[in-house]
Enzyme design. Structure first.
Site, PDB file in Angstrom:
ATOM      1  N   ASN A   8       0.864  -1.180   0.000  1.00  0.00           N
ATOM      2  CA  ASN A   8       0.000   0.000   0.000  1.00  0.00           C
ATOM      3  C   ASN A   8       0.904   1.235   0.000  1.00  0.00           C
ATOM      4  O   ASN A   8       1.454   1.608   1.032  1.00  0.00           O
ATOM      5  CB  ASN A   8      -0.891  -0.033   1.245  1.00  0.00           C
ATOM      6  CG  ASN A   8      -1.791   1.181   1.361  1.00  0.00           C
ATOM      7  OD1 ASN A   8      -1.842   2.005   0.442  1.00  0.00           O
ATOM      8  ND2 ASN A   8      -2.498   1.299   2.468  1.00  0.00           N
ATOM      9  N   LYS A  10       0.116   4.230  -0.353  1.00  0.00           N
ATOM     10  CA  LYS A  10      -0.570   5.402   0.222  1.00  0.00           C
ATOM     11  C   LYS A  10      -0.344   6.637  -0.664  1.00  0.00           C
ATOM     12  O   LYS A  10      -0.181   6.495  -1.866  1.00  0.00           O
ATOM     13  CB  LYS A  10      -0.135   5.611   1.681  1.00  0.00           C
ATOM     14  CG  LYS A  10      -0.348   4.334   2.512  1.00  0.00           C
ATOM     15  CD  LYS A  10      -0.275   4.534   3.994  1.00  0.00           C
ATOM     16  CE  LYS A  10      -0.493   3.199   4.697  1.00  0.00           C
ATOM     17  NZ  LYS A  10      -0.488   3.300   6.138  1.00  0.00           N
ATOM     18  N   HIS A  84      -9.809   0.675   4.566  1.00  0.00           N
ATOM     19  CA  HIS A  84      -8.563   0.943   5.283  1.00  0.00           C
ATOM     20  C   HIS A  84      -8.834   1.919   6.431  1.00  0.00           C
ATOM     21  O   HIS A  84      -9.659   2.824   6.293  1.00  0.00           O
ATOM     22  CB  HIS A  84      -7.511   1.521   4.320  1.00  0.00           C
ATOM     23  CG  HIS A  84      -6.157   1.584   4.950  1.00  0.00           C
ATOM     24  ND1 HIS A  84      -5.802   2.594   5.812  1.00  0.00           N
ATOM     25  CD2 HIS A  84      -5.106   0.739   4.885  1.00  0.00           C
ATOM     26  CE1 HIS A  84      -4.554   2.357   6.239  1.00  0.00           C
ATOM     27  NE2 HIS A  84      -4.116   1.249   5.691  1.00  0.00           N
ATOM     28  N   GLU A  86      -7.296   4.387   7.518  1.00  0.00           N
ATOM     29  CA  GLU A  86      -7.123   5.817   7.209  1.00  0.00           C
ATOM     30  C   GLU A  86      -8.357   6.362   6.486  1.00  0.00           C
ATOM     31  O   GLU A  86      -8.745   7.511   6.680  1.00  0.00           O
ATOM     32  CB  GLU A  86      -5.830   6.022   6.404  1.00  0.00           C
ATOM     33  CG  GLU A  86      -4.615   5.895   7.314  1.00  0.00           C
ATOM     34  CD  GLU A  86      -3.360   5.360   6.662  1.00  0.00           C
ATOM     35  OE1 GLU A  86      -3.240   5.409   5.426  1.00  0.00           O
ATOM     36  OE2 GLU A  86      -2.484   4.867   7.408  1.00  0.00           O
ATOM     37  N   GLU A 154      -5.603  -5.473  10.370  1.00  0.00           N
ATOM     38  CA  GLU A 154      -4.658  -4.400  10.675  1.00  0.00           C
ATOM     39  C   GLU A 154      -5.058  -3.712  11.978  1.00  0.00           C
ATOM     40  O   GLU A 154      -5.931  -2.819  11.968  1.00  0.00           O
ATOM     41  CB  GLU A 154      -4.657  -3.357   9.549  1.00  0.00           C
ATOM     42  CG  GLU A 154      -4.281  -3.906   8.194  1.00  0.00           C
ATOM     43  CD  GLU A 154      -3.678  -2.834   7.297  1.00  0.00           C
ATOM     44  OE1 GLU A 154      -2.537  -3.023   6.873  1.00  0.00           O
ATOM     45  OE2 GLU A 154      -4.339  -1.818   7.051  1.00  0.00           O
ATOM     46  N   GLY A 160       1.933   2.034  11.168  1.00  0.00           N
ATOM     47  CA  GLY A 160       2.902   3.125  11.144  1.00  0.00           C
ATOM     48  C   GLY A 160       3.548   3.427  12.485  1.00  0.00           C
ATOM     49  O   GLY A 160       4.203   4.455  12.640  1.00  0.00           O
ATOM     50  N   SER A 197       2.948  -2.126  10.519  1.00  0.00           N
ATOM     51  CA  SER A 197       4.388  -2.078  10.830  1.00  0.00           C
ATOM     52  C   SER A 197       5.165  -3.313  10.378  1.00  0.00           C
ATOM     53  O   SER A 197       6.156  -3.695  11.004  1.00  0.00           O
ATOM     54  CB  SER A 197       4.604  -1.835  12.328  1.00  0.00           C
ATOM     55  OG  SER A 197       4.122  -0.561  12.675  1.00  0.00           O
ATOM     56  N   GLY A 218       2.721  -1.095   4.401  1.00  0.00           N
ATOM     57  CA  GLY A 218       2.660   0.327   4.089  1.00  0.00           C
ATOM     58  C   GLY A 218       4.052   0.898   3.940  1.00  0.00           C
ATOM     59  O   GLY A 218       4.710   0.740   2.913  1.00  0.00           O
ATOM     60  N   GLY A 219       4.542   1.543   4.996  1.00  0.00           N
ATOM     61  CA  GLY A 219       5.808   2.278   4.973  1.00  0.00           C
ATOM     62  C   GLY A 219       6.968   1.527   4.318  1.00  0.00           C
ATOM     63  O   GLY A 219       7.674   2.092   3.475  1.00  0.00           O
TER      64      GLY A 219
HETATM   65  P1  PGA Z   1       2.418   0.333   7.806  1.00  0.00           P
HETATM   66  O1  PGA Z   1       0.985   0.505   7.109  1.00  0.00           O
HETATM   67  O2  PGA Z   1       3.051  -0.893   7.212  1.00  0.00           O
HETATM   68  O3  PGA Z   1       3.164   1.593   7.452  1.00  0.00           O
HETATM   69  O4  PGA Z   1       2.184   0.189   9.269  1.00  0.00           O
HETATM   70  C1  PGA Z   1       0.180  -0.615   6.870  1.00  0.00           C
HETATM   71  C2  PGA Z   1      -1.121  -0.177   6.260  1.00  0.00           C
HETATM   72  O5  PGA Z   1      -1.618   0.905   6.608  1.00  0.00           O
HETATM   73  O6  PGA Z   1      -1.681  -0.892   5.421  1.00  0.00           O
END
Ligand code: PGA
Length: 236
Positions: A8, A10, A84, A86, A154, A160, A197, A218-219
């Site tokens: 992802n 983002k 998601h 967010e 998640e 994050g 994470s 994500g990150g």
């Molecule tokens: P993250 O994000 O790996 O940066 O924690 C995961 C996500 O939001 O899908």
């Protein structure tokens, strides 16, 4: 069981940065990249899959700023992330709107990565199971065919933050999610990804959890070396 790695991206990368990322990206089966909508065309028809980070539920019309499942499918996109945290926390998505989006995505033949997860407060109040059950039941209301649904568990407090549940906690929660699917959908064995994470350092450990079907990253997916390492561990 074939495992999955979903990236992802983002709202990251300028156009020049994303061009470089695409050039360096190694393809592989069961790898799904979810870039910002404006870059989707650069990721379709490759030797990996392409997903959007959201998809609106109407096919077309006066919905300024939105992109529909019908449009995504017509571009060659074959997955969408829905629900998601967010989207839920920053853009007002509810289980009800996510449900409409799921129905529209399935109608348009997209595979859905449905995100569910509890907040820190819900976890501290021992409400995790209730929250997850409610999310699954309401996001999948009136959905009878779940073959194209993948769940991404998640925990919101883990996204994050660098803080992740223990392997035993992840296993127990994923077992619970699978039990719900078993009872709602006639023993359907749903794929459940872990997200929150995930990085190149903890992937060996997360991947060793027996009921984890893959990861949503994500990150760490923004760094080619890191996502390649993660793919190497999970998709080997
Ligand atoms: P993250 O994000 O790996 O940066 O924690 C995961 C996500 O939001 O899908």
């Amino acid at each position: 069981m074939e495992k999955i790695v979903a990236a992802n991206l983002k709202m990251n990368f300028t156009y020049d940065e994303v061009k470089e990322y695409v050039e360096k990206l190694d393809g592989s089966k069961n790898f799904i990249v979810c870039p910002p909508n404006i870059y989707l065309h650069m990721f379709v028809n490759k030797n990996y899959s392409c997903g959007s980070q959201d998809a609106y539920y109407e096919d077309k019309g006066a919905f300024t700023g939105e992109v529909s499942s019908l449009q995504l499918k017509s571009l060659g996109v074959n997955y969408t992330i829905l629900g998601h945290s967010e989207r839920r926390q920053l853009f007002g998505d509810t289980n009800c709107t996510v449900n409409k989006k799921v129905i529209s995505a399935l109608k348009n033949n997209l595979n859905v990565i449905l995100c569910i997860g509890e907040t820190k407060e819900e976890r501290d109040n021992n409400e995790t199971k209730d929250v997850l059950k409610e999310q699954i039941e309401n996001c999948l209301k009136n959905v009878s065919n779940v073959e194209k649904i993948i769940i991404a568990y998640e925990p919101i407090w883990s996204i994050g933050t660098g803080v992740i549940p223990t392997n035993d906690e992840i296993k127990e929660t994923i077992d619970y999610i699978k039990d719900i699917f078993n009872s709602l959908y006639n023993n359907h064995d749903v794929k459940v990804l872990y997200g929150g994470s995930v990085n190149e350092k903890n992937i060996d450990s997360i991947n060793s959890i027996e009921n984890v079907s893959g990861v949503l990253v994500g990150g760490a997916s923004l760094d080619i070396d890191k996502i390649n390492k993660i793919k190497g561990v999970v998709l080997k």
